[in-house]
Scaffold this motif. Structure first.
Motif, PDB file in Angstrom:
ATOM      1  N   GLY A  12       0.866  -1.277   0.084  1.00  0.00           N
ATOM      2  CA  GLY A  12       0.215  -0.046  -0.003  1.00  0.00           C
ATOM      3  C   GLY A  12       0.867   1.236  -0.028  1.00  0.00           C
ATOM      4  N   ASN A  13       0.299   2.495   0.163  1.00  0.00           N
ATOM      5  CA  ASN A  13       1.122   3.546  -0.090  1.00  0.00           C
ATOM      6  C   ASN A  13       2.067   3.754   1.196  1.00  0.00           C
ATOM      7  N   LEU A  14       3.248   4.150   0.717  1.00  0.00           N
ATOM      8  CA  LEU A  14       4.233   4.323   1.808  1.00  0.00           C
ATOM      9  C   LEU A  14       3.901   5.702   2.354  1.00  0.00           C
ATOM     10  N   HIS A  15       4.177   5.929   3.607  1.00  0.00           N
ATOM     11  CA  HIS A  15       3.696   7.243   4.434  1.00  0.00           C
ATOM     12  C   HIS A  15       4.898   7.932   5.115  1.00  0.00           C
ATOM     13  N   LEU A  16       4.608   8.930   5.762  1.00  0.00           N
ATOM     14  CA  LEU A  16       5.552   9.738   6.263  1.00  0.00           C
ATOM     15  C   LEU A  16       6.248   9.111   7.388  1.00  0.00           C
ATOM     16  N   GLY A  17       5.577   8.077   8.187  1.00  0.00           N
ATOM     17  CA  GLY A  17       6.147   7.164   8.920  1.00  0.00           C
ATOM     18  C   GLY A  17       7.237   6.167   8.575  1.00  0.00           C
ATOM     19  N   HIS A 141      23.462  -4.575  11.308  1.00  0.00           N
ATOM     20  CA  HIS A 141      22.635  -3.361  11.742  1.00  0.00           C
ATOM     21  C   HIS A 141      21.489  -3.405  11.072  1.00  0.00           C
ATOM     22  N   VAL A 142      20.414  -3.229  11.589  1.00  0.00           N
ATOM     23  CA  VAL A 142      18.983  -2.935  11.140  1.00  0.00           C
ATOM     24  C   VAL A 142      18.184  -1.702  11.523  1.00  0.00           C
ATOM     25  N   PRO A 143      18.269  -0.922  10.548  1.00  0.00           N
ATOM     26  CA  PRO A 143      17.400   0.452  10.689  1.00  0.00           C
ATOM     27  C   PRO A 143      16.198   0.391  10.605  1.00  0.00           C
ATOM     28  N   VAL A 144      15.156   0.550  11.692  1.00  0.00           N
ATOM     29  CA  VAL A 144      13.985   0.330  11.569  1.00  0.00           C
ATOM     30  C   VAL A 144      13.000   1.505  12.496  1.00  0.00           C
ATOM     31  N   GLY A 145      11.804   1.285  12.481  1.00  0.00           N
ATOM     32  CA  GLY A 145      10.910   2.035  13.384  1.00  0.00           C
ATOM     33  C   GLY A 145      10.760   1.454  14.423  1.00  0.00           C
ATOM     34  N   GLU A 146      10.153   1.899  15.676  1.00  0.00           N
ATOM     35  CA  GLU A 146      10.179   1.326  16.872  1.00  0.00           C
ATOM     36  C   GLU A 146       9.178   0.241  17.095  1.00  0.00           C
ATOM     37  N   ASP A 147       8.263   0.124  15.668  1.00  0.00           N
ATOM     38  CA  ASP A 147       7.299  -1.012  15.765  1.00  0.00           C
ATOM     39  C   ASP A 147       7.992  -2.303  15.432  1.00  0.00           C
ATOM     40  N   GLN A 148       9.147  -2.463  15.034  1.00  0.00           N
ATOM     41  CA  GLN A 148       9.681  -3.650  14.601  1.00  0.00           C
ATOM     42  C   GLN A 148      10.756  -4.062  15.795  1.00  0.00           C
ATOM     43  N   ILE A 187      17.017   1.880  16.241  1.00  0.00           N
ATOM     44  CA  ILE A 187      15.761   2.493  16.352  1.00  0.00           C
ATOM     45  C   ILE A 187      15.984   3.832  16.968  1.00  0.00           C
ATOM     46  N   GLN A 188      16.411   4.895  15.892  1.00  0.00           N
ATOM     47  CA  GLN A 188      16.990   6.062  16.300  1.00  0.00           C
ATOM     48  C   GLN A 188      16.477   7.062  15.495  1.00  0.00           C
ATOM     49  N   GLY A 189      16.575   8.504  16.206  1.00  0.00           N
ATOM     50  CA  GLY A 189      16.141   9.684  15.640  1.00  0.00           C
ATOM     51  C   GLY A 189      14.909  10.252  16.183  1.00  0.00           C
ATOM     52  N   PRO A 190      14.410  11.526  15.682  1.00  0.00           N
ATOM     53  CA  PRO A 190      13.310  12.093  16.313  1.00  0.00           C
ATOM     54  C   PRO A 190      12.002  11.512  16.044  1.00  0.00           C
ATOM     55  N   ALA A 191      11.965  10.508  14.891  1.00  0.00           N
ATOM     56  CA  ALA A 191      10.592  10.088  14.633  1.00  0.00           C
ATOM     57  C   ALA A 191      10.571   8.388  14.380  1.00  0.00           C
ATOM     58  N   THR A 192      10.884   7.926  15.711  1.00  0.00           N
ATOM     59  CA  THR A 192      10.944   6.441  15.493  1.00  0.00           C
ATOM     60  C   THR A 192       9.407   5.653  15.544  1.00  0.00           C
ATOM     61  N   ARG A 193       8.643   6.515  15.945  1.00  0.00           N
ATOM     62  CA  ARG A 193       7.159   6.141  16.075  1.00  0.00           C
ATOM     63  C   ARG A 193       6.214   7.399  15.656  1.00  0.00           C
ATOM     64  N   LYS A 203      -0.455   4.546  15.845  1.00  0.00           N
ATOM     65  CA  LYS A 203       0.924   4.806  14.956  1.00  0.00           C
ATOM     66  C   LYS A 203       0.146   5.077  13.687  1.00  0.00           C
ATOM     67  N   MET A 204       0.812   5.848  12.854  1.00  0.00           N
ATOM     68  CA  MET A 204       0.627   6.178  11.525  1.00  0.00           C
ATOM     69  C   MET A 204       0.471   4.682  10.733  1.00  0.00           C
ATOM     70  N   SER A 205      -0.049   4.380   9.962  1.00  0.00           N
ATOM     71  CA  SER A 205      -0.298   3.047   9.169  1.00  0.00           C
ATOM     72  C   SER A 205      -0.775   2.885   7.708  1.00  0.00           C
ATOM     73  N   LYS A 206      -0.194   2.077   7.203  1.00  0.00           N
ATOM     74  CA  LYS A 206      -0.801   2.002   5.657  1.00  0.00           C
ATOM     75  C   LYS A 206      -2.612   1.558   5.785  1.00  0.00           C
ATOM     76  N   SER A 207      -2.612   0.749   6.740  1.00  0.00           N
ATOM     77  CA  SER A 207      -3.782   0.191   7.026  1.00  0.00           C
ATOM     78  C   SER A 207      -4.984   0.916   7.826  1.00  0.00           C
TER      79      SER A 207
END
Ligand code: TYM
Length: 342
Positions: A12-17, A141-148, A187-193, A203-207
């Motif tokens: 689905g659409n990729l989003h800002l998250g 190393h695996v860069p991901v958002g908090e949900d992973q 899981i780093q940075g100002p917007a991990t979630r 959380k912002m989500s495709k679904s």
């Protein structure tokens, strides 16, 4: 050796998250590290995907990677199903991982919903395939958002159990005392979630059924402006210190998004906008969002006009990925005790 791996589902659409939580980081990392970025189409079909839609979405996610700044000369970019070693290693991990581990996965519980008996077996085994994605390259190393986070903990558990169960064989085959690395989540940075624009507790989500809950990477300037203007807020003006965002999830989210888009911190944002009403702050947020995202959408559109070019990048990336994955699989087969041609 250090190696970065990460992936996104073409569902689905990729989003800002996706962009702020992962992609921005990926682009930074490719400057200094060896990186592999995957479009995980085999994960996508753990829930039903219309074949024609899936094809388009695989290309669209690839276009987003490229438009956002991933460089196929620096990073390996490919889709999962073209490197069969992911599926092969996932099977072995299905035999290493325990049913109890899968039962604790919160993402499975959320995605399967109430009718769990009717979820696909693939959805249940999803984390095992994800561990295979990462470990088939022995990525560190695996860069991901908090949900992973939970999935990456499971990846470490799988690596550790494989290393323990097969310790003697790993040593006999000349791989020392551990074959798989214990991968580090980044899981780093100002917007991990990044949270929904309609509800600061989700959380912002495709679904999410409401398109107003997210900013898609394909949204044009007017749509972005409208979504930001309609974003839920509270009636108070912005605080002048980050401390004042506590208990104000919607305000906190918009400030975090602003900070991430401008490469600053929430403190910086509040230094400039503390005391402002949301109407003014939202206008400023629209400006930075459109400046950053509209060119990505434009470039995606340009790339999507030439699917052959996208496919060629995926084929080339797969060829490079397969070389690494094949080496790992040969070693894994020897360690497990399979007979193979030499
Ligand atoms: P997926 O496709 O759901 O999301 C892709 C990436 O975007 C991040 N993300 C977010 N970050 C911040 N705020 C949000 N609201 C938000 N929503 C999504 C995700 O954390 C992710 O980094 N299981 C993975 C795909 C995967 C994978 C892998 C990732 C398969 N194999 C191996 C890393 C390594 C997934 O469903 O991501």
């Amino acid at each position: 050796k250090e190696l970065v791996f990460s992936g996104m589902q073409p569902t689905g659409n990729l989003h800002l998250g996706n962009y702020l939580g992962a992609m921005i980081r990926w682009i930074e990392l490719q400057k200094t590290m060896e990186c592999i970025y995957c479009v995980v189409d085999m994960h996508a079909i753990t829930v039903w995907q219309d074949p024609a839609d899936l094809k388009r979405q695989i290309r669209e996610v690839t276009a987003a990677y490229l438009a956002a700044g991933l460089d196929p000369k620096k990073s390996i970019i490919f889709n999962q199903s073209q490197v069969h070693q992911h599926a092969e290693l996932a099977w072995i991990f299905n035999c290493v991982a325990r049913i109890g581990w899968m039962n604790r996965m919160t993402q499975f519980k959320e995605k399967a919903g109430k009718d769990r008996e009717n979820a696909s077996l693939g959805l249940y085994a999803y984390p095992s395939l994800m561990a295979a994605d990462i470990l088939v390259y022995r990525a560190t190393h695996v860069p991901v958002g908090e949900d992973q986070k939970q999935h990456l903990e499971l990846t470490r558990d799988v690596a550790q159990k494989f290393n323990n169960d097969y310790a003697a064989s790993i040593a006999e085959n000349g791989y020392g005392d551990a074959f798989f690395p214990l991968t580090e989540p980044m899981i780093q940075g100002p917007a991990t979630r990044v949270m929904s624009l309609r509800d600061g507790s989700k959380k912002m989500s495709k679904s999410d059924p409401s398109d107003y809950s997210r900013i898609n990477l394909t949204d044009d300037a007017d749509t972005i402006a409208q979504k930001v203007r309609k974003a839920k807020t509270d009636p108070e003006p912005l605080p002048s210190e980050a401390e004042g965002l506590k208990g104000r999830p919607e305000a906190e989210n918009l400030v975090a998004i602003y900070a991430a888009l401008t490469g600053t911190t929430p403190e910086d944002v509040l230094r400039d906008h503390g005391g402002s009403q949301f109407s003014g702050f939202k206008a400023a947020l629209v400006d930075v969002a459109v400046t950053k995202l509209a060119p990505i959408a434009g470039e995606m559109r340009r790339l999507m006009a030439d699917p052959g070019h996208i496919d060629a990048i995926l084929v080339d990336g797969s060829d490079r990925a397969r070389v690494i994955a094949a080496q790992t699989m040969d070693a894994v087969k020897d360690i497990v005790g399979f007979v193979r041609a030499r």
